[in-house]
Design an enzyme around this catalytic site. Structure first.
Site, PDB file in Angstrom:
ATOM      1  CB  ALA A 188      -0.885  -0.062   1.322  1.00 33.73           C
TER       2      ALA A 188
ATOM      3  N   GLY B 211       4.391   0.970   2.142  1.00 29.72           N
ATOM      4  CA  GLY B 211       5.191  -0.220   1.630  1.00 29.72           C
ATOM      5  C   GLY B 211       5.793   0.057   0.271  1.00 29.72           C
TER       6      GLY B 211
ATOM      7  CB  SER C 194      -4.482  -8.514  -3.756  1.00 29.69           C
ATOM      8  OG  SER C 194      -4.310  -7.255  -2.955  1.00 29.69           O
TER       9      SER C 194
ATOM     10  CB  SER D  79       7.862   8.928  12.194  1.00 28.00           C
ATOM     11  OG  SER D  79       7.358  10.210  12.090  1.00 28.00           O
ATOM     12  N   GLY D  80       7.189   9.503   9.131  1.00 24.87           N
ATOM     13  CA  GLY D  80       7.244  10.804   8.126  1.00 24.87           C
ATOM     14  C   GLY D  80       6.128  10.342   7.077  1.00 24.87           C
TER      15      GLY D  80
ATOM     16  CE  LYS E 273       5.824   6.375  13.598  1.00 24.59           C
ATOM     17  NZ  LYS E 273       4.591   6.305  13.566  1.00 24.59           N
TER      18      LYS E 273
ATOM     19  CG  HIS F 228       7.720  10.378  16.747  1.00 26.17           C
ATOM     20  ND1 HIS F 228       6.493  10.033  15.947  1.00 26.17           N
ATOM     21  CD2 HIS F 228       8.472  11.115  16.058  1.00 26.17           C
ATOM     22  CE1 HIS F 228       6.611  11.066  14.901  1.00 26.17           C
ATOM     23  NE2 HIS F 228       7.851  11.364  14.892  1.00 26.17           N
ATOM     24  CG  ASN F 229       2.864   8.362  15.988  1.00 27.40           C
ATOM     25  OD1 ASN F 229       4.249   8.510  15.829  1.00 27.40           O
ATOM     26  ND2 ASN F 229       2.006   7.545  15.361  1.00 27.40           N
TER      27      ASN F 229
ATOM     28  CD  GLU G 210       2.557  12.899  14.358  1.00 29.89           C
ATOM     29  OE1 GLU G 210       3.410  12.113  14.372  1.00 29.89           O
ATOM     30  OE2 GLU G 210       1.485  12.480  13.880  1.00 29.89           O
ATOM     31  CE1 TYR G 211      -2.060  10.894  17.996  1.00 29.53           C
ATOM     32  CE2 TYR G 211      -3.768  11.515  19.053  1.00 29.53           C
ATOM     33  CZ  TYR G 211      -3.220  10.893  18.276  1.00 29.53           C
ATOM     34  OH  TYR G 211      -4.040   9.451  17.837  1.00 29.53           O
TER      35      TYR G 211
ATOM     36  CE  LYS H 277      -4.025   5.734  10.689  1.00 32.83           C
ATOM     37  NZ  LYS H 277      -3.531   5.601   9.280  1.00 32.83           N
TER      38      LYS H 277
ATOM     39  NE  ARG I  51      -3.727   6.903  49.102  1.00 25.39           N
ATOM     40  CZ  ARG I  51      -2.778   6.308  49.144  1.00 25.39           C
ATOM     41  NH1 ARG I  51      -1.712   6.710  49.849  1.00 25.39           N
ATOM     42  NH2 ARG I  51      -2.715   4.949  49.217  1.00 25.39           N
TER      43      ARG I  51
END
Ligand code: NBP
Length: 475
Positions: A11, A14, A34, A128-129, A182, A185-186, A189-190, A260, A445
């Site tokens: 996809a 890749g 496929s 990433s990227g 990673k 890292h994401n 990014e958020y 995601k 407590r």
């Protein structure tokens, strides 16, 4: 001819990585479940280098040089498991399977153990990227046996982004370490995107600036300390005019942010590790709130109370927003690096934070001039207890803090939500506080659950007999 590397899963990610390998002179075996995607790749880009298309897994594996190296770029989750199992059945001890998808690091830990038990090597590589990075040079975070990196490193480093002659790829550590970093890292990014969003919203709502003018501000900011890919593309997105309506595109995009899962994974892991990664958590929750459309619709009429007037000096306030953005960003990165170090300790990975700052300078979504400062900070003191304590960042944040407070208080008085700016500032204030109200938490407590507390002036644990004579016991 035998291929140096195989890529299965053609996809967008890749096929772009396969082309990247081919453009760097490697012979690449290519395979997809496929056949159509393999054919399309060869038809459209076959001329870019040496590709060996294969229809079956057996044919694909047979076309590879030994030790065989296969990069799996399929959908994360069960698809990745299925492809790994199929490959492992066709491969031999010493061969290397690399999962370049966005896999959850705990899956990678499990897969690495399973594949190692079969005598093969398994490498979980965070990449990433996006599509553009995959084609022209991503940031690559491979985790797995050090031994396999000897056979794999040069190949991956040849296709990664390069900054100052250094590849944006290095061996991160064992098993799940690459996918863990990673993931964080994401998460960063958020946080970065949420902070940029809050800065935009303040200019828009508090200062009533036209979108095109805000785009110019971001363009301007991208020439200074905030220089980064995300600030650069913010200017691009804000400059985009909708062809149908003539309005700024941002004004016709539905304001519900998708996700995601990697941000959510980061926060779950932060909770498990007990690391206060508040910037990333606020960013994940802000997306969730934005998507609670039915609830938001019903809540629009909630009273605001008396709102303050807008700041009168626009130039001054825009500069204050810049400083608030910078300081909050330092906090988000400080927290992200804390989480990486906590994960590294939990799993015995020995991750070197300076290495991450180095390989994130190019190729990835959070690439920024800023990362050079982080790299320098860890080079000067590898044991740094927090990025906020590195002299460079300490001074930068101390210089920004007045403006930061002004921005958060103005936003609050005007009724503009700034969850990430505000919680980052609270984090900073909590970190530097002499005393925290956690002392009272401990008292409570102990009152309802006899959980005991420690004293500032004596060793050991203590309990007060709350329902008795309220005397204190050492326990
Ligand atoms: P997708 O995540 O959309 O996956 C599509 C690929 O998975 C196709 O090649 C498809 O084969 C294959 N596949 C599926 Br779905 N189920 C399969 C199965 N059971 N057996 C074999 N193959 C199967 O592709 P992508 O967007 O290129 O992303 C690839 C990986 O890279 C993902 O893990 C993603 O999270 C990660 N990633 C993506 C980005 C990005 O910007 N998109 C960035 C970084 C990492 P088919 O053609 O036969 O259906």
């Amino acid at each position: 001819a035998r291929a140096q590397i195989g890529v299965t899963g053609l996809a967008v990610m890749g096929s772009n990585i396969a082309r990247n390998f081919a453009r760097h002179g490697h012979t690449v075996a290519v395979h997809n479940r496929s056949r159509a995607k393999t054919d399309a790749l060869i038809a459209d880009h076959g001329h870019e280098g040496d590709f060996l298309p294969a229809e079956t897994t057996a044919e694909f594996v047979a076309s590879l040089e030994v030790p065989r190296r296969v990069l799996v770029m399929v959908q994360a989750g069960p698809a990745t498991d299925a492809v790994i199992a199929d490959l492992a059945d066709h491969m031999e001890p010493g061969d290397i399977i690399i999962d370049g998808g966005n896999s959850l690091y705990t899956d990678t830990i499990r897969r690495e153990a399973e594949i190692r038990a079969r005598g093969l090597h398994f490498v979980g590589a965070g990449i990433s990227g996006g599509e553009e990075g995959a084609l022209n040079g991503p940031s690559i975070m491979p985790g797995g046996p050090a031994e396999s990196y000897e056979h794999l490193g040069p190949l991956l480093e040849s296709i990664s982004a390069q900054v100052d002659g250094e590849p944006c790829c290095t061996h991160i550590g064992p098993d799940g370490s690459g996918h863990f970093v990673k993931m964080v890292h994401n998460g960063i990014e958020y946080a970065d995107m949420q902070l940029i969003g809050e800065a935009f919203d303040l200019m828009r709502t508090a200062l009533d600036m036209p979108v095109a003018e805000i785009a110019d501000v971001f363009r301007q900011w991208n020439t200074g300390d905030l220089e980064s890919y995300l600030v650069e593309i913010t200017a691009e997105v804000l400059s985009q005019v909708d062809a149908h309506t003539g309005k700024p595109l941002v004004d016709v995009i539905v304001d519900s942010a998708g996700q995601k899962g990697t941000g959510r994974w980061t926060v779950k892991s932060a909770l498990d590790l007990g690391v206060p990664t508040t910037g990333i958590a606020e960013a994940v929750f802000a997306r969730a709130l934005s998507s609670a459309t039915a609830q938001r619709e019903r809540s629009r009429g909630l009273g605001s109370g008396q709102l303050a007037a807008a700041p009168t000096d626009k130039v001054e306030f825009v500069d204050a927003i810049n400083q608030a953005l910078y300081a909050s960003k330092v906090v988000a990165y400080a927290q992200g690096f804390d989480q990486i170090l906590a994960g590294s300790q939990e799993y015995d990975w020995n991750v070197k934070p300076g290495d991450l700052a180095t390989i994130w300078r190019g190729g990835c979504i959070i690439r920024a001039t800023f990362l050079d400062r982080i790299r320098e900070a860890y080079a000067a003191d590898p044991q740094l207890p927090s990025l906020l304590l590195a002299p460079y960042f300490r001074e930068a944040v101390e210089n920004a803090v007045d403006a930061w407070r002004r921005v958060v208080s103005t936003a609050t008085l005007m009724g503009i939500p700034v969850p990430a700016f505000a919680s980052s500032l609270s984090y900073y204030d909590a970190l530097r506080a002499e005393r925290l109200p956690a002392a009272l938490t401990q008292g409570l407590r102990d009152y309802f659950g006899a959980h005991t507390y420690k004293r500032v002036d004596a060793e050991g644990s203590f309990h007060t007999l709350w329902s008795g004579d309220r005397s204190e016991q050492r326990v």
